[in-house]
Design a protein around this motif. Structure first.
Motif, PDB file in Angstrom:
ATOM      1  N   LEU A  80      63.593 -43.969 -37.578  1.00  0.00           N
ATOM      2  CA  LEU A  80      64.901 -44.198 -37.453  1.00  0.00           C
ATOM      3  C   LEU A  80      65.842 -43.252 -36.419  1.00  0.00           C
ATOM      4  CD1 LEU A  80      67.344 -44.645 -40.245  1.00  0.00           C
ATOM      5  CD2 LEU A  80      67.057 -42.054 -40.295  1.00  0.00           C
ATOM      6  N   GLN A 127      59.412 -59.951 -48.502  1.00  0.00           N
ATOM      7  CA  GLN A 127      58.825 -58.690 -48.224  1.00  0.00           C
ATOM      8  C   GLN A 127      60.120 -57.290 -48.895  1.00  0.00           C
ATOM      9  OE1 GLN A 127      56.584 -57.898 -46.252  1.00  0.00           O
ATOM     10  NE2 GLN A 127      55.494 -59.474 -44.967  1.00  0.00           N
ATOM     11  N   LEU A 128      59.438 -56.556 -48.294  1.00  0.00           N
ATOM     12  CA  LEU A 128      60.118 -55.038 -48.851  1.00  0.00           C
ATOM     13  C   LEU A 128      59.874 -54.782 -47.310  1.00  0.00           C
ATOM     14  CD1 LEU A 128      61.162 -54.611 -51.929  1.00  0.00           C
ATOM     15  CD2 LEU A 128      59.624 -52.594 -51.717  1.00  0.00           C
ATOM     16  N   THR A 129      62.003 -53.903 -47.214  1.00  0.00           N
ATOM     17  CA  THR A 129      62.337 -53.496 -46.308  1.00  0.00           C
ATOM     18  C   THR A 129      62.658 -51.673 -46.312  1.00  0.00           C
ATOM     19  OG1 THR A 129      62.963 -54.184 -44.787  1.00  0.00           O
ATOM     20  CG2 THR A 129      63.858 -52.773 -44.307  1.00  0.00           C
ATOM     21  N   LEU A 130      61.639 -50.712 -46.341  1.00  0.00           N
ATOM     22  CA  LEU A 130      61.505 -49.150 -46.684  1.00  0.00           C
ATOM     23  C   LEU A 130      62.672 -49.139 -45.754  1.00  0.00           C
ATOM     24  CD1 LEU A 130      60.651 -47.503 -48.332  1.00  0.00           C
ATOM     25  CD2 LEU A 130      58.672 -46.429 -47.032  1.00  0.00           C
ATOM     26  N   CYS A 131      64.057 -48.336 -46.836  1.00  0.00           N
ATOM     27  CA  CYS A 131      64.469 -47.071 -46.672  1.00  0.00           C
ATOM     28  C   CYS A 131      64.558 -45.900 -47.283  1.00  0.00           C
ATOM     29  CB  CYS A 131      66.314 -47.543 -46.471  1.00  0.00           C
ATOM     30  SG  CYS A 131      65.894 -48.788 -45.093  1.00  0.00           S
ATOM     31  N   GLU A 148      72.606 -51.262 -41.136  1.00  0.00           N
ATOM     32  CA  GLU A 148      71.839 -52.068 -40.726  1.00  0.00           C
ATOM     33  C   GLU A 148      71.243 -53.589 -41.900  1.00  0.00           C
ATOM     34  OE1 GLU A 148      69.483 -52.496 -37.638  1.00  0.00           O
ATOM     35  OE2 GLU A 148      70.613 -50.288 -37.835  1.00  0.00           O
ATOM     36  N   GLN A 204      63.600 -50.288 -38.173  1.00  0.00           N
ATOM     37  CA  GLN A 204      63.224 -49.905 -39.305  1.00  0.00           C
ATOM     38  C   GLN A 204      62.066 -50.050 -40.413  1.00  0.00           C
ATOM     39  OE1 GLN A 204      65.735 -49.678 -42.203  1.00  0.00           O
ATOM     40  NE2 GLN A 204      67.548 -49.990 -41.562  1.00  0.00           N
ATOM     41  N   LEU A 205      61.879 -49.608 -41.285  1.00  0.00           N
ATOM     42  CA  LEU A 205      60.242 -49.900 -41.446  1.00  0.00           C
ATOM     43  C   LEU A 205      60.264 -50.651 -42.636  1.00  0.00           C
ATOM     44  CD1 LEU A 205      58.192 -48.075 -40.351  1.00  0.00           C
ATOM     45  CD2 LEU A 205      57.877 -47.201 -42.739  1.00  0.00           C
ATOM     46  N   THR A 206      59.211 -52.231 -42.547  1.00  0.00           N
ATOM     47  CA  THR A 206      59.099 -53.295 -43.001  1.00  0.00           C
ATOM     48  C   THR A 206      57.780 -52.297 -44.555  1.00  0.00           C
ATOM     49  OG1 THR A 206      60.167 -54.295 -42.012  1.00  0.00           O
ATOM     50  CG2 THR A 206      59.086 -55.428 -43.679  1.00  0.00           C
ATOM     51  N   VAL A 242      70.604 -57.733 -40.877  1.00  0.00           N
ATOM     52  CA  VAL A 242      69.344 -58.044 -40.831  1.00  0.00           C
ATOM     53  C   VAL A 242      68.823 -59.486 -42.253  1.00  0.00           C
ATOM     54  CG1 VAL A 242      67.733 -56.834 -40.113  1.00  0.00           C
ATOM     55  CG2 VAL A 242      68.252 -56.622 -42.151  1.00  0.00           C
ATOM     56  N   ASN A 266      64.845 -54.516 -34.643  1.00  0.00           N
ATOM     57  CA  ASN A 266      64.287 -53.421 -34.444  1.00  0.00           C
ATOM     58  C   ASN A 266      63.502 -52.866 -35.829  1.00  0.00           C
ATOM     59  OD1 ASN A 266      66.408 -54.413 -36.759  1.00  0.00           O
ATOM     60  ND2 ASN A 266      67.602 -52.170 -36.536  1.00  0.00           N
ATOM     61  N   LEU A 267      62.396 -54.015 -36.508  1.00  0.00           N
ATOM     62  CA  LEU A 267      61.780 -53.864 -37.821  1.00  0.00           C
ATOM     63  C   LEU A 267      60.452 -53.261 -37.070  1.00  0.00           C
ATOM     64  CD1 LEU A 267      63.848 -54.399 -40.149  1.00  0.00           C
ATOM     65  CD2 LEU A 267      62.328 -56.847 -39.906  1.00  0.00           C
ATOM     66  N   ASN A 322      66.897 -45.661 -34.467  1.00  0.00           N
ATOM     67  CA  ASN A 322      67.052 -47.396 -34.932  1.00  0.00           C
ATOM     68  C   ASN A 322      66.446 -48.470 -35.258  1.00  0.00           C
ATOM     69  OD1 ASN A 322      69.800 -47.806 -35.493  1.00  0.00           O
ATOM     70  ND2 ASN A 322      70.726 -46.593 -33.789  1.00  0.00           N
ATOM     71  N   ARG A 354      73.943 -46.281 -43.114  1.00  0.00           N
ATOM     72  CA  ARG A 354      73.647 -46.329 -42.511  1.00  0.00           C
ATOM     73  C   ARG A 354      72.584 -47.318 -42.577  1.00  0.00           C
ATOM     74  NH1 ARG A 354      70.683 -43.023 -37.538  1.00  0.00           N
ATOM     75  NH2 ARG A 354      68.814 -44.254 -36.787  1.00  0.00           N
ATOM     76  N   HIS A 355      71.515 -46.705 -42.976  1.00  0.00           N
ATOM     77  CA  HIS A 355      70.747 -48.124 -43.976  1.00  0.00           C
ATOM     78  C   HIS A 355      71.557 -48.916 -44.459  1.00  0.00           C
ATOM     79  CE1 HIS A 355      67.606 -46.066 -42.893  1.00  0.00           C
ATOM     80  NE2 HIS A 355      67.397 -44.961 -43.921  1.00  0.00           N
ATOM     81  N   LEU A 392      63.552 -61.241 -47.436  1.00  0.00           N
ATOM     82  CA  LEU A 392      63.384 -59.250 -47.197  1.00  0.00           C
ATOM     83  C   LEU A 392      64.149 -59.108 -47.985  1.00  0.00           C
ATOM     84  CD1 LEU A 392      61.717 -58.598 -44.841  1.00  0.00           C
ATOM     85  CD2 LEU A 392      63.752 -58.141 -43.525  1.00  0.00           C
TER      86      LEU A 392
END
Lengths: 337, 337
Positions: B86, A91-95, A110, B91-93, A114, B60-61, B89, A106-107, A61
DNA sequence: TTGAAAGCGCTAACAC
DNA sequence: GTGTTAGCGCTTTCAA
């Protein structure tokens, strides 16, 4: 959930044999590998990444932190990066931070939690000190904006030069009353852009009147207001130079609403290159930033370092040049001094 | 990496005490909690999600699968969802499929592998059967497009109605030679849209000539070509109805390049609402889809079900109505039959 | 109120 | 070529 144990039970072999077969270990017979793979697809086995990571295998990730994905800059970046990372199975996790330092922190926490393999970020205006602390624990690289505090590696655009060139273009058309509408100097990008504007003006051998409208945060609304203020001046500027994507749509909407004729009444140079700029009036002259290329270069570099455990600490900057796209919105002023 | 063991060692207590203190277990004394939390921030402790997940704690993904994030539809969706998630809590992948079923499958597997709490997806045209199989293992919901194969829950837009209304508008202006430029009928959305177009035409009491240009995949290039073909007909259509976002920019660029006057020479109704549509010529009349609201509604619903272990299997569809935005690109034909 | 210990699914070192 | 076993960091019984 199907585990390697289940597969082992089916085939009457040990779990480690299954694990090795799936990892394509060369000590396992081709025959066994075939049987294991068959059984795995049969029962719909999916490896548990969490368990792997506990054994020290790195996560696949990568975190991407941007202000707002709806901004075409950032969606372009996200796209380019996801393509780039995909080829290496990341994989990309978007914040999204909304330019809020607490959200940013916070991001980052987080993402650390992970165990992302790395973080690519467009930092906020004034990052929280703790963000820097947590980033130290993870390979990371900055994109577009650079905050000394957060690290030394950065892929960006020559913001100074972008505005330098757009301003020079306006000067070469003969304008002597020029307004700049851009972002706050608190952001490194904002500062570099006004600087570019000012430097260009200084090169002129004529006397040039300038007005600066620096807004924080940049927004279409700020762009509109800036235009209104500028038009109410006794001596209206004959040209507008924009130094922030977010301002651009507001500026050109307001000009359209005020029914000004472009470029007769006023010349305009935009910033960034949204799809619709070419449709606006005579087409918006603008500085195009090679965001997609930049993101791809950044992704490749990042991957390279992730995979080779290369260090991402030694200072390094990759600076990409902007390009002026000349359309119809700029011309010589109709009544120059 | 700092673990609870490290904190336990510092404070001379057992790891379980630390774990409980961090989890705010009510059996731990306030004093101990204070000390633990202090030590944790002190040394920069971050919980290892992988280890938690191995103990059955949910990830939490949430996975988001879309064709291309640069499309404003999908970036709007990503933004709305990430805001929504958000707050709880999550997260978006982000995964991009490029409308490729194999890529889609790969992403779904990958997401299952990292134990995402759920998947929100805009399915590709013809999903791989295995995708359905893997999706069964994870809570999921479809957005915009609906593929029966992949599940029963869907949040979408009334595509039929969108085209029905835009076509009706064109008919009410008096057009009798109308062309439709949209996507393939293989996609459920594409099919619904042509259907809406055809139904609207049927309601007319006049004789209406129609041309349909159905492209796969939709793209600006296809839009351009379609316009060229239509303009080379002996009897040119007097109005164009567009049924795919990707086509829109190509269509209007080509019209501009051919120097047609809109709406005098031809009327145009677009699809979607990109930033620049209002800048094009007299402003593009278009059907606006409430994508942001839709995504938020979908996110809320999804969260609700994730948190309450509610089932996402029982068929449910949430259909959102489109809205016609009338700008200057539509008017009565100049020389009606 | 706290500690000891088991075990989640996987990998890898060590046997055979 | 395959099996046995330990252990990653955490939560969660069960004991004290």
């Amino acid at each position: 959930m199907v585990t390697i144990k289940d597969i082992a039970a089916i085939l009457q072999v040990s779990p480690s044999t299954v694990g090795r077969a799936l990892a394509d270990d060369r000590r396992i017979s081709a025959e066994m590998k075939r049987k294991v793979n068959e059984a795995a697809t049969q029962v719909g086995y999916v490896a548990n990444q969490a368990a792997r990571m506990m054994r020290g295998v790195e996560s696949n990730l990568v975190g991407l932190i941007v202000p707002d994905i709806r901004n075409s800059f950032y969606s372009t970046i996200a796209h380019a990066l996801s393509r780039c990372l995909l080829s290496a199975n990341y994989q990309l996790t978007l914040c999204e931070t909304d330019d809020d330092r607490m959200l940013e922190l916070r991001h980052i926490k987080e993402l650390t939690s992970v165990n992302v393999a790395g973080i690519i970020l467009v930092p906020s205006a004034k990052p929280h000190p703790d963000s820097a602390r947590f980033l130290k624990m993870t390979p990371h690289i900055q994109l577009l904006r650079k905050q000394q505090l957060l690290g030394e590696q950065w892929f960006g655009i020559d913001d100074r030069r972008a505005l330098y060139e757009s301003t020079l273009h306006i000067l070469s058309e003969g304008h002597r009353r020029i307004a700049y509408i851009g972002g706050t100097e608190a952001l490194p990008t904002g500062a570099a852009r006004v600087q570019g504007f000012r430097e260009a003006v200084k090169t002129s051998s004529h006397q040039v009147d300038i007005h600066e409208e620096l807004g924080a945060p940049s927004s279409p609304e700020f762009g509109r207001e800036a235009v209104r203020r500028l038009l109410s001046l006794k001596e209206r500027p004959t040209a507008l130079v924009i130094g922030a994507v977010q301002n651009t749509s507001g500026v050109i909407d307001e000009i359209q609403d005020q029914a000004l004729s472009v470029p007769r009444d006023i010349s305009v140079v935009g910033f960034g290159d949204e799809l619709g700029y070419r449709w606006w009036g005579p087409g918006l002259t603008t500085v195009q930033l090679p965001v997609s290329q930049l993101a791809t270069a950044c992704g490749l570099w990042f991957l390279h370092h992730l995979q080779n455990k290369g260090d991402l600490d030694t200072p390094y900057s990759f600076i990409s040049p902007p390009q002026l796209i000349i359309r119809g919105s700029t011309a010589a002023p109709s009544n120059p001094r």
